[in-house]
Design a protein around this motif. Sequence first.
Motif, mmCIF file in Angstrom:
data_model
loop_
_atom_site.group_PDB
_atom_site.id
_atom_site.type_symbol
_atom_site.label_atom_id
_atom_site.label_comp_id
_atom_site.label_asym_id
_atom_site.label_seq_id
_atom_site.Cartn_x
_atom_site.Cartn_y
_atom_site.Cartn_z
ATOM 1 N N MET A 1 0.852 -1.162 0.000
ATOM 2 C CA MET A 1 0.000 0.000 0.000
ATOM 3 C C MET A 1 0.903 1.232 0.000
ATOM 4 N N ASP A 2 0.731 2.073 -0.987
ATOM 5 C CA ASP A 2 1.574 3.265 -1.086
ATOM 6 C C ASP A 2 0.925 4.460 -0.401
ATOM 7 N N SER A 3 1.663 5.528 -0.345
ATOM 8 C CA SER A 3 1.181 6.706 0.381
ATOM 9 C C SER A 3 -0.003 7.371 -0.325
ATOM 10 N N ALA A 4 -0.091 7.247 -1.628
ATOM 11 C CA ALA A 4 -1.220 7.827 -2.355
ATOM 12 C C ALA A 4 -2.529 7.139 -1.967
ATOM 13 N N ALA A 5 -2.489 5.826 -1.802
ATOM 14 C CA ALA A 5 -3.690 5.085 -1.399
ATOM 15 C C ALA A 5 -4.112 5.466 0.012
ATOM 16 N N VAL A 6 -3.140 5.629 0.887
ATOM 17 C CA VAL A 6 -3.450 6.031 2.261
ATOM 18 C C VAL A 6 -4.080 7.421 2.275
ATOM 19 N N LEU A 7 -3.526 8.320 1.478
ATOM 20 C CA LEU A 7 -4.083 9.675 1.412
ATOM 21 C C LEU A 7 -5.485 9.684 0.812
ATOM 22 N N ASP A 8 -5.721 8.837 -0.190
ATOM 23 C CA ASP A 8 -7.064 8.747 -0.774
ATOM 24 C C ASP A 8 -8.079 8.230 0.237
ATOM 25 N N ILE A 9 -7.701 7.212 0.990
ATOM 26 C CA ILE A 9 -8.605 6.669 2.008
ATOM 27 C C ILE A 9 -8.852 7.694 3.112
ATOM 28 N N ALA A 10 -7.800 8.389 3.525
ATOM 29 C CA ALA A 10 -7.954 9.410 4.565
ATOM 30 C C ALA A 10 -8.849 10.548 4.088
ATOM 31 N N MET A 11 -8.665 10.980 2.835
ATOM 32 C CA MET A 11 -9.500 12.055 2.289
ATOM 33 C C MET A 11 -10.962 11.617 2.192
#
Length: 91
Positions: A1-11
């Motif tokens: 899981m990359d940081s972009a996926a984490v940011l998308d889920i957080a957003m």
Amino acid sequence: MDSAAVLDIAMASLIIAAKLAAPLLITALVVGFTISLFQSITQIQEVTLSFVPKAIAVCAALFISGQWMISELISFTEQLFATIPMLIGNA
């Protein structure tokens, strides 16, 4: 899981939290403003005069929008579960 996926889920989580809180917060804001205006016009400074109507209005808003809130939360959770294989595949 990359940081972009984490940011998308957080957003997406923050957006759904704002959508779910909005009906209750707007109701409390409108009722609180109306009661404050009434209290300032009549110069009645009673604490229960502001609390009780606000609590009743928020309960009514929760009763009215509760079904929508639950369906939004369920669809968001289903969407998260559907993305798990993609997130694991990227690892």
